[in-house]
Every structure is written in structure tokens, then in C-alpha cells.
Design an enzyme around this catalytic site. Structure first.
Site, PDB file in Angstrom:
ATOM      1  N   LYS A  65       0.878  -1.219  -0.043  1.00 20.48           N
ATOM      2  CA  LYS A  65      -0.022  -0.230  -0.256  1.00 20.48           C
ATOM      3  C   LYS A  65       0.882   1.280  -0.079  1.00 20.48           C
ATOM      4  O   LYS A  65       0.748   2.250   0.803  1.00 20.48           O
ATOM      5  CB  LYS A  65      -0.992   0.195   1.087  1.00 20.48           C
TER       6      LYS A  65
HETATM    7  O1  LIG Z   1      -4.707  -4.320   0.078  1.00 20.29           O
HETATM    8  C1  LIG Z   1      -5.278  -4.995   0.843  1.00 20.29           C
HETATM    9  O2  LIG Z   1      -4.740  -6.195   0.753  1.00 20.29           O
HETATM   10  C2  LIG Z   1      -6.217  -4.911   1.891  1.00 20.29           C
HETATM   11  C3  LIG Z   1      -6.996  -3.892   1.475  1.00 20.29           C
HETATM   12  C4  LIG Z   1      -8.386  -3.606   2.338  1.00 20.29           C
HETATM   13  O3  LIG Z   1      -9.128  -2.801   1.948  1.00 20.29           O
HETATM   14  N1  LIG Z   1      -8.563  -4.376   3.349  1.00 20.29           N
HETATM   15  C5  LIG Z   1      -7.642  -5.499   3.659  1.00 20.29           C
HETATM   16  O4  LIG Z   1      -8.012  -6.115   4.669  1.00 20.29           O
HETATM   17  N2  LIG Z   1      -6.437  -5.432   3.000  1.00 20.29           N
HETATM   18  C6  LIG Z   1      -5.587  -6.554   3.368  1.00 20.29           C
HETATM   19  O5  LIG Z   1      -6.126  -7.903   3.242  1.00 20.29           O
HETATM   20  C7  LIG Z   1      -5.618  -8.624   4.360  1.00 20.29           C
HETATM   21  C8  LIG Z   1      -7.065  -9.038   4.970  1.00 20.29           C
HETATM   22  O6  LIG Z   1      -6.765  -9.995   6.134  1.00 20.29           O
HETATM   23  P1  LIG Z   1      -8.047 -11.005   6.641  1.00 20.29           P
HETATM   24  O7  LIG Z   1      -8.836 -10.066   7.152  1.00 20.29           O
HETATM   25  O8  LIG Z   1      -7.143 -11.790   7.983  1.00 20.29           O
HETATM   26  O9  LIG Z   1      -8.299 -12.174   5.716  1.00 20.29           O
HETATM   27  C9  LIG Z   1      -4.963  -7.789   5.173  1.00 20.29           C
HETATM   28  O10 LIG Z   1      -3.558  -8.289   4.722  1.00 20.29           O
HETATM   29  C10 LIG Z   1      -5.235  -6.490   5.001  1.00 20.29           C
HETATM   30  O11 LIG Z   1      -3.936  -5.653   4.809  1.00 20.29           O
END
Ligand SMILES: O=C(O)c1cc(=O)[nH]c(=O)n1[C@@H]1O[C@H](COP(=O)(O)O)[C@@H](O)[C@H]1O
Length: 274
Positions: free
Chosen positions: A95
Site C-alpha cells: 500500500k
Molecule cells: O490491500 C489489501 O490487501 C487490503 C485492502 C483492504 O481494503 N482491506 C484489507 O483487509 N486488505 C488486506 O487484506 C488482508 C485481510 O486479512 P484477513 O482479514 O485476515 O483476511 C490484510 O493483509 C489486509 O492488510
């Protein structure tokens, strides 16, 4: 190979839209890995080897490595994925967002040091802050659009006046990326599974542009609603990420098998709505 070519091939050959997120938190590792200096690499390679045939890509989150002085383990992990599971794209979730000269260094870090196939980038500093990533035409540039967190609405949902009329800021980002920034065909957008109505809105604005959709699993996003809103005509177009729900499915020495079971169930649940 161009990131998009590899991604399309993985969608077809693996019959999967699942992205397994690699967010290694040592505090949640099984007991036998605790305290080892290479615990992060061991944990992640076992997850990768157990799930690679079930995914269209992997997404390591850089903070989980940097926070533990484990960037060398991230380098080794990406090397492992490329060597053992060729054709599986690696999205570095960083990001990033900064002025052009600094962004050039971030692009070198992502694509040359870590050998990622794609990176997540924050577009809110504007075009010149994204150009250094776009300068790698074979690499994927995945821009935050409508993020999965509740506070995503604070700014992304504001109404703005644009040359194409009044719209929400995230809609303007979606249009700008699809219409102006995607000359090399290497852009994608992040839209959270927690907001299916906005996934549908983005899909309507951007045609077939791939969407990275985090928010199923631990964040509670709805798989059926995500697919209904975001799949393309041919039943692809999405990288649907799950991190914690897969990584920490088991607590024992068999954690990788437990992760595989959840990854398989998740892939199948996604495929049921394609
Ligand atoms: O860019 C991302 O991957 C991201 C964007 C977003 O809007 N929301 C989000 O949760 N993420 C990433 O996606 C992953 C979600 O993880 P879980 O919630 O454990 O499945 C994490 O690594 C967050 O940093």
C-alpha cells in the site's frame, strides 16, 4: 511474464479465484515454531506448499515481515514460491504512496529486491506517485479504491465534482485508473468484500479490470454477494483474499493441513457462485 497473463492462466488452470494472504503473526504460530529465528519463513512456506494448487495468487503483507526484522525471510519466501510453484503470481501488499522519487525506490524494492509480480499502491497522492510502478509494464499495479475497513467511507465516500460529473471519490478513482492509468493493461483495483454494492458499482465502471477483494473470512464479507457483484462475464475477474481464516485454521503441528482444508472450502464456496 506479464502479471495479467499469469493471473488469467492461474484463474483457468487452478480453477480458483482465491488469493491466500500471507500475514504471519508469530504470536499465533503453533508451539513447535515459537522462538525459532526462521519461524516466519517456515510457517509461510508450509502454508504455501499446502495451498498453492488451490489459489490464483499469494499476497504477502510486508508489515508482518518488516515488524519482525524478517525482510530476508520475505525475500526467501517469494523465491520459494517462484521456484516451487511457478506460474503463481505474488502480490506484495505494501500500500505504498509517496512522491515520485521515493516511489521509484519503493518500486525497486517491490519488483527487484522482493521479485513481486504485483504491488498494492495507494493512489491518493495522484498520478506522479504511481508512475514509477506503471513504468514496469509487466508488473501488476493494484490501486486502493474502496477499502474493506469501516473508516474507508470517511474519505472514499465523499462526493466530488469531476469533469465527468458529480460522483463518490472511490468511483472517480475507479474511472481514472481504468480510463487513464491502465495504458499497459497492468492495473487492478482493491475493493473490499465488506461492501458488495460498491463492488458492483466499480465493476460497472471498469469493465473487465481485475479486482483484488479482501474482507471475506475474518472480516465477515459475504462470498455470494461478492461474486454476484464482481465476477466478469466468464466467471473470473477477482482475486478474493483470505488471510487469518486460512493461516490460523489450526493451532498444532498439522496447521498447514488445517489451512489447506479451509482454503479448499473457501475456493469451493467461491466457485459455487461463478
Ligand atoms: O490491500 C489489501 O490487501 C487490503 C485492502 C483492504 O481494503 N482491506 C484489507 O483487509 N486488505 C488486506 O487484506 C488482508 C485481510 O486479512 P484477513 O482479514 O485476515 O483476511 C490484510 O493483509 C489486509 O492488510
Amino acid at each position: 511474464m506479464h502479471f495479467m497473463t499469469a493471473l488469467r492462466a492461474a484463474w483457468q488452470q487452478r480453477d480458483s479465484l482465491l488469493c491466500v494472504g500471507l500475514d504471519p503473526d508469530p504470536a499465533r504460530f503453533p508451539a513447535h515454531l515459537q522462538g525459532r529465528s526462521d519461524a516466519i519463513l517456515r510457517f509461510c512456506t508450509q502454508i504455501v506448499d499446502a495451498t498453492a494448487d488451490l489459489v490464483c495468487c499469494f499476497k504477502p503483507q510486508i508489515a508482518y515481515f518488516a515488524a519482525h526484522r524478517a525482510e530476508d525471510q520475505l525475500e526467501a519466501l517469494v523465491e520459494h514460491i517462484h521456484a516451487r510453484h511457478p506460474g503463481t503470481p505474488v502480490v506484495l501488499d505494501a500500500k505504498r504512496g509517496d512522491i515520485g522519487s521515493t516511489a521509484e525506490q519503493y518500486a525497486i524494492e517491490a519488483f527487484e529486491r522482493f521479485k513481486a509480480d504485483a504491488i498494492t499502491v495507494n493512489p491518493y497522492m495522484g498520478r506522479d506517485s504511481v508512475d514509477p510502478y506503471l513504468a514496469y509494464p509487466d508488473k501488476g499495479v493494484i490501486l486502493l479504491c474502496r477499502t474493506s475497513n469501516p473508516g474507508g467511507s470517511d474519505l472514499q465516500f465523499l462526493e466530488v465534482d469531476t469533469s465527468k460529473g458529480r460522483m463518490k471519490l472511490y468511483e472517480h478513482v475507479a474511472r481514472t485508473v481504468a480510463e487513464d492509468w491502465n495504458a499497459s493493461g497492468n492495473c487492478a483495483l482493491v475493493v473490499g468484500a465488506t461492501f458488495p454494492a460498491e463492488i458492483a458499482r466499480v465493476r460497472a465502471l471498469v469493465g473487465e479490470l481485475p479486482l483484488l477483494v479482501p474482507g471475506i473470512g475474518a472480516q465477515g464479507g459475504d462470498i455470494a454477494a461478492t461474486l454476484a457483484a464482481g465476477r466478469t462475464e466468464n466467471g473470473t475477474g477477482l482475486m478474493i483474499n483470505s488471510s487469518r481464516a486460512v493461516l490460523y485454521a489450526g493451532k498444532g503441528e498439522d496447521f498447514a493441513e488445517a489451512a489447506r482444508r479451509v482454503a479448499e472450502e473457501t475456493r469451493d464456496a467461491i466457485n459455487a457462485y461463478r
